[in-house]
Design a protein around this motif. Structure first.
Motif, PDB file in Angstrom:
ATOM      1  N   CYS A 108       0.845  -1.200   0.000  1.00 63.91           N
ATOM      2  CA  CYS A 108       0.000   0.000   0.000  1.00 63.91           C
ATOM      3  C   CYS A 108       0.881   1.251   0.000  1.00 63.91           C
ATOM      4  CB  CYS A 108      -0.914  -0.026   1.227  1.00 63.91           C
ATOM      5  SG  CYS A 108      -1.814   1.511   1.455  1.00 63.91           S
ATOM      6  N   PHE A 155       0.066   4.358   0.497  1.00 67.29           N
ATOM      7  CA  PHE A 155      -0.220   5.293   1.592  1.00 67.29           C
ATOM      8  C   PHE A 155       0.347   4.793   2.919  1.00 67.29           C
ATOM      9  CE2 PHE A 155      -4.001   7.966  -0.265  1.00 67.29           C
ATOM     10  CZ  PHE A 155      -3.136   8.485  -1.211  1.00 67.29           C
ATOM     11  N   CYS A 156       0.443   3.467   3.109  1.00 61.82           N
ATOM     12  CA  CYS A 156       1.134   2.951   4.305  1.00 61.82           C
ATOM     13  C   CYS A 156       2.592   3.414   4.279  1.00 61.82           C
ATOM     14  CB  CYS A 156       1.116   1.422   4.332  1.00 61.82           C
ATOM     15  SG  CYS A 156      -0.385   0.696   4.991  1.00 61.82           S
ATOM     16  N   HIS A 165      -3.004   0.839   8.513  1.00 66.32           N
ATOM     17  CA  HIS A 165      -3.755   0.551   7.287  1.00 66.32           C
ATOM     18  C   HIS A 165      -5.181   0.090   7.594  1.00 66.32           C
ATOM     19  CE1 HIS A 165      -4.350  -0.662   3.093  1.00 66.32           C
ATOM     20  NE2 HIS A 165      -5.080  -1.639   3.607  1.00 66.32           N
ATOM     21  N   HIS A 205      -6.672   2.865   1.154  1.00 59.83           N
ATOM     22  CA  HIS A 205      -6.142   3.146   2.499  1.00 59.83           C
ATOM     23  C   HIS A 205      -6.928   4.389   2.925  1.00 59.83           C
ATOM     24  CE1 HIS A 205      -2.493   3.705   5.364  1.00 59.83           C
ATOM     25  NE2 HIS A 205      -3.270   4.769   5.572  1.00 59.83           N
TER      26      HIS A 205
HETATM   27 ZN    ZN Z   1      -2.194   1.303   3.685  1.00 62.25          ZN
END
Ligand code: ZN
Ligand code: AMP
Length: 137
Positions: free
Chosen positions: A7, A9-10, A49, A100
């Motif tokens: 991910c 955004f993680c 997440h 996310h």
């Molecule tokens: Zn994430």
């Protein structure tokens, strides 16, 4: 700590990918969106997440709104924005492209020419009653 290694955004939220960070604390990072609707468009990202509104715990969702409120106030003053939209998309059909949870902070300017909204429909009173009945079960 819930995270998904695939991910983006993680990885951004946890500082593994550099971002233009407007605000950071233990649980959130607020970054400038790379494809902004308007000047200053930012995203509140939880560091943990959760795919969307339905997965994120209530307490963290509430904190995301507080971070959004504080950051929006700071940005509104600094950027001399005339208004602000907070937008939060869930599901592809609702415009979510990154799975996310994130809250959009979108400064608005009187002359920005941007459109954020929907086309209102005109349901009959009976249709509204039926919708309410279905929601309330
Ligand atoms: Zn994430
Ligand atoms: P949504 O459509 O609600 O899922 O919003 C995703 C947002 O993330 C869009 O506004 C994109 O412009 C933005 N975005 C995607 N990748 C990045 C990135 N690497 N850094 C900053 N913003 C991003």
């Amino acid at each position: 700590m819930k995270r998904d290694d695939n991910c983006i955004f993680c990885r951004i939220a946890n500082g593994e990918i550099p971002s233009r960070t407007v605000y950071e604390d233990e649980e959130f990072r607020v970054i400038l969106d790379l494809g902004p609707a308007t000047r200053g468009h930012a995203l509140v990202l939880p560091k943990e997440h959760y795919a969307d509104l339905f997965e994120i715990p209530e307490e963290l969702a509430a904190k995301a709104m507080v971070v959004g409120k504080k950051t929006a106030a700071q940005m509104k003053a600094a950027l001399c924005a005339d208004g602000f939209n907070l937008v939060q998309n869930n599901g592809a059909c609702a415009g979510q492209t990154v799975s996310h949870f994130h809250l959009h902070l979108i400064p608005r300017y009187e002359s920005d020419g941007q459109k954020i909204g929907w086309n209102p429909s005109e349901p009959s009173p009976e249709e509204l009653d039926e919708t309410l009945k279905q929601i309330l079960g």
